[in-house]
Design a protein around this motif. Structure first.
Motif, PDB file in Angstrom:
ATOM      1  N   GLU A  79       0.816  -1.209   0.000  1.00 49.73           N
ATOM      2  CA  GLU A  79       0.000   0.000   0.000  1.00 49.73           C
ATOM      3  C   GLU A  79       0.852   1.263   0.000  1.00 49.73           C
ATOM      4  OE1 GLU A  79      -2.891  -0.685  -0.610  1.00 49.73           O
ATOM      5  OE2 GLU A  79      -3.474  -2.514   0.393  1.00 49.73           O
ATOM      6  N   SER A 317      -7.943   0.256   0.374  1.00 49.09           N
ATOM      7  CA  SER A 317      -6.819  -0.596   0.770  1.00 49.09           C
ATOM      8  C   SER A 317      -7.260  -2.055   0.684  1.00 49.09           C
ATOM      9  CB  SER A 317      -6.375  -0.261   2.196  1.00 49.09           C
ATOM     10  OG  SER A 317      -7.427  -0.562   3.117  1.00 49.09           O
ATOM     11  N   MET A 322      -9.267   1.598   4.602  1.00 53.13           N
ATOM     12  CA  MET A 322      -8.772   2.906   4.195  1.00 53.13           C
ATOM     13  C   MET A 322      -9.064   3.097   2.710  1.00 53.13           C
ATOM     14  SD  MET A 322      -5.119   2.989   6.231  1.00 53.13           S
ATOM     15  CE  MET A 322      -4.906   4.750   6.024  1.00 53.13           C
ATOM     16  N   VAL A 324      -7.894   5.706  -0.792  1.00 49.63           N
ATOM     17  CA  VAL A 324      -7.046   6.754  -1.360  1.00 49.63           C
ATOM     18  C   VAL A 324      -7.938   7.841  -1.939  1.00 49.63           C
ATOM     19  CG1 VAL A 324      -5.311   7.316  -3.102  1.00 49.63           C
ATOM     20  CG2 VAL A 324      -5.209   5.126  -1.904  1.00 49.63           C
ATOM     21  N   TRP A 335      -4.462   9.257   2.330  1.00 49.82           N
ATOM     22  CA  TRP A 335      -5.006   8.011   2.839  1.00 49.82           C
ATOM     23  C   TRP A 335      -6.058   8.378   3.870  1.00 49.82           C
ATOM     24  CZ3 TRP A 335      -5.336   3.346   1.219  1.00 49.82           C
ATOM     25  CH2 TRP A 335      -4.288   2.713   0.513  1.00 49.82           C
ATOM     26  N   CYS A 336      -7.277   7.921   3.700  1.00 50.17           N
ATOM     27  CA  CYS A 336      -8.346   8.196   4.662  1.00 50.17           C
ATOM     28  C   CYS A 336      -8.638   6.940   5.471  1.00 50.17           C
ATOM     29  CB  CYS A 336      -9.601   8.656   3.939  1.00 50.17           C
ATOM     30  SG  CYS A 336     -11.062   8.772   4.999  1.00 50.17           S
ATOM     31  N   ASP A 337      -8.548   7.042   6.787  1.00 52.37           N
ATOM     32  CA  ASP A 337      -8.899   5.946   7.691  1.00 52.37           C
ATOM     33  C   ASP A 337     -10.396   6.038   7.975  1.00 52.37           C
ATOM     34  OD1 ASP A 337      -9.403   4.390  10.065  1.00 52.37           O
ATOM     35  OD2 ASP A 337      -7.247   4.343  10.387  1.00 52.37           O
ATOM     36  N   VAL A 346      -0.271  11.883   1.612  1.00 52.15           N
ATOM     37  CA  VAL A 346       0.731  10.948   1.110  1.00 52.15           C
ATOM     38  C   VAL A 346       1.810  11.721   0.368  1.00 52.15           C
ATOM     39  CG1 VAL A 346       1.161   8.978  -0.417  1.00 52.15           C
ATOM     40  CG2 VAL A 346      -0.977   9.115   0.887  1.00 52.15           C
TER      41      VAL A 346
END
Length: 378
Positions: A79, A317, A322, A324, A335-337, A346
């Motif tokens: 990733e 991901s 997650m 993008v 990157w979004c959690d 990033v």
């Protein structure tokens, strides 16, 4: 090699990167025939998709340079993103820009020049392309206005055929109601044909509002005679050439927003930006079922810096926790959690100042197309 089991050779070669396989076409006539066979091309593609192998982010520079530049960044199993590398593209014109229409399908993208003056299908991983003739539209007697066609790119798996949808929006001269002319291109037959217009007079399609999913082109249609953002989705099945309609997650009473249609993780996705200061991302769990829209995440005061809250999602991901994102200014990748509702920028070496991007899988699709030549002008 004559005694080597062919099924083992098939399995070994299907695990290799597309660029290596292009070189191996020269090993022998038998290898050349094997690699070019449609069964091998399909097996290689499916393995790449299932294992997330040979993925890249294909980037088009939007910094105003002429001609436009294209770049790629490897996106591997860990990733992480590799350095950005500039790549040649087949519609390079000194005084015009080039952009991608829609998303990558089987490693192939549809690109065009300027005001839709040139079209091509292009596989950047093997540098093969096919230039596409432009569609023709009937000039009506009393139209009040015409625009340039809007395009969508898709794949008809029932007929193993890449197809391009062309929609021309126009105002009818009699009552100024928006209507459309629609044509469909088949790569297999290298020709366009006229199909019935979109089943929703009074609505129109904007640039970027046509996406491909589940064998169908989906169009986000907007109402032409209303101050409110009334929208609906119309899809065209590429095999049957039949239309269907379904709703968006936003009601007609909600007029303080703008929407964009995307595809994320094999589902339709709608990005909704509230003008102050919120961004929601909705996923359609069951294709074509309006009630299945589900809120994936929402950014308000926390989670994202102001000005970055409206984002285009690119890919999940591997674990789906997650995603993008590219911000609306097209300057930053995040990157979004999804659990923590937080995003982290990033850092990618060599990223253009402004860009748009699409995830591209490495494949041998379009192997029988024309070979790219470095510096070649189209």
């Amino acid at each position: 090699m004559s005694d080597f089991p062919p099924e083992i050779l098939f399995d070994i070669l299907s695990r290799l990167p597309p660029k290596d396989l292009i070189r191996f076409l020269c090993v022998s006539k038998a290898w050349n025939a094997l690699i070019r066979h449609h069964r091998f091309i399909e097996a290689h593609l499916q393995r790449s998709i299932q294992t997330n192998s040979f993925r890249t982010i294909l980037l088009e520079s939007e910094d105003g340079s002429r001609p436009s530049n294209f770049f790629s960044s490897a996106f591997d199993d860990s990733e992480t993103f590799g350095p950005v590398v500039q790549i040649e593209q087949p519609l390079k014109c000194p005084d015009d820009y080039t952009e991608i229409l829609g998303c990558s399908i089987n490693g192939v993208v549809c690109i065009h020049n300027g005001m839709r003056k040139n079209l091509a299908l292009w596989n950047p991983s093997i540098q093969k392309f096919k230039k596409i003739p432009l569609p023709t539209f009937e000039i009506l007697q009393r139209p009040s206005s015409f625009g340039v066609p809007e395009y969508g790119f898709g794949y008809d798996s029932a007929n193993h055929d890449y197809k391009i949808l062309a929609i021309l929006n126009f105002n009818r001269g009699d009552d100024a109601t928006m209507s459309s002319q629609v044509s469909l291109y088949s790569l297999k037959f290298n020709s366009w044909k006229r199909i019935p217009k979109l089943p929703c007079d009074g609505f129109y399609v904007q640039t970027g509002d046509v996406v491909f999913l589940n064998g169908a082109m989906s169009c986000l249609m907007r109402k032409s005679d209303s101050d409110k953002n009334r929208c609906k989705i119309v899809s065209l099945d590429l095999a049957s050439e039949k239309y269907m309609e379904f709703g968006t997650p936003m009601g007609d009473e909600d007029d303080n927003f703008m929407m964009g249609l995307e595809v994320l993780g094999g589902s339709l996705c709608i990005c909704v930006q509230q003008f102050w200061p919120k961004c929601d991302i909705w996923i359609m769990k069951e294709y074509g079922v309006t009630k299945s829209w589900t809120l994936l995440y929402s950014f308000e005061n926390g989670g994202m810096p102001y000005g970055n809250r409206y984002c285009k999602p690119l890919v999940f991901s591997k674990k789906g926790e997650m995603v993008v994102l590219v911000n609306i200014e097209r300057t930053t990748i995040f990157w979004c959690d999804l659990k923590k509702k937080r995003a982290k920028q990033v850092g990618i070496c060599g990223l253009p100042t402004r860009f748009d991007g699409t995830i591209c899988v490495g494949s041998l699709s379009l192997l029988d197309g024309d070979q790219m030549t470095v510096g070649r002008q189209q």
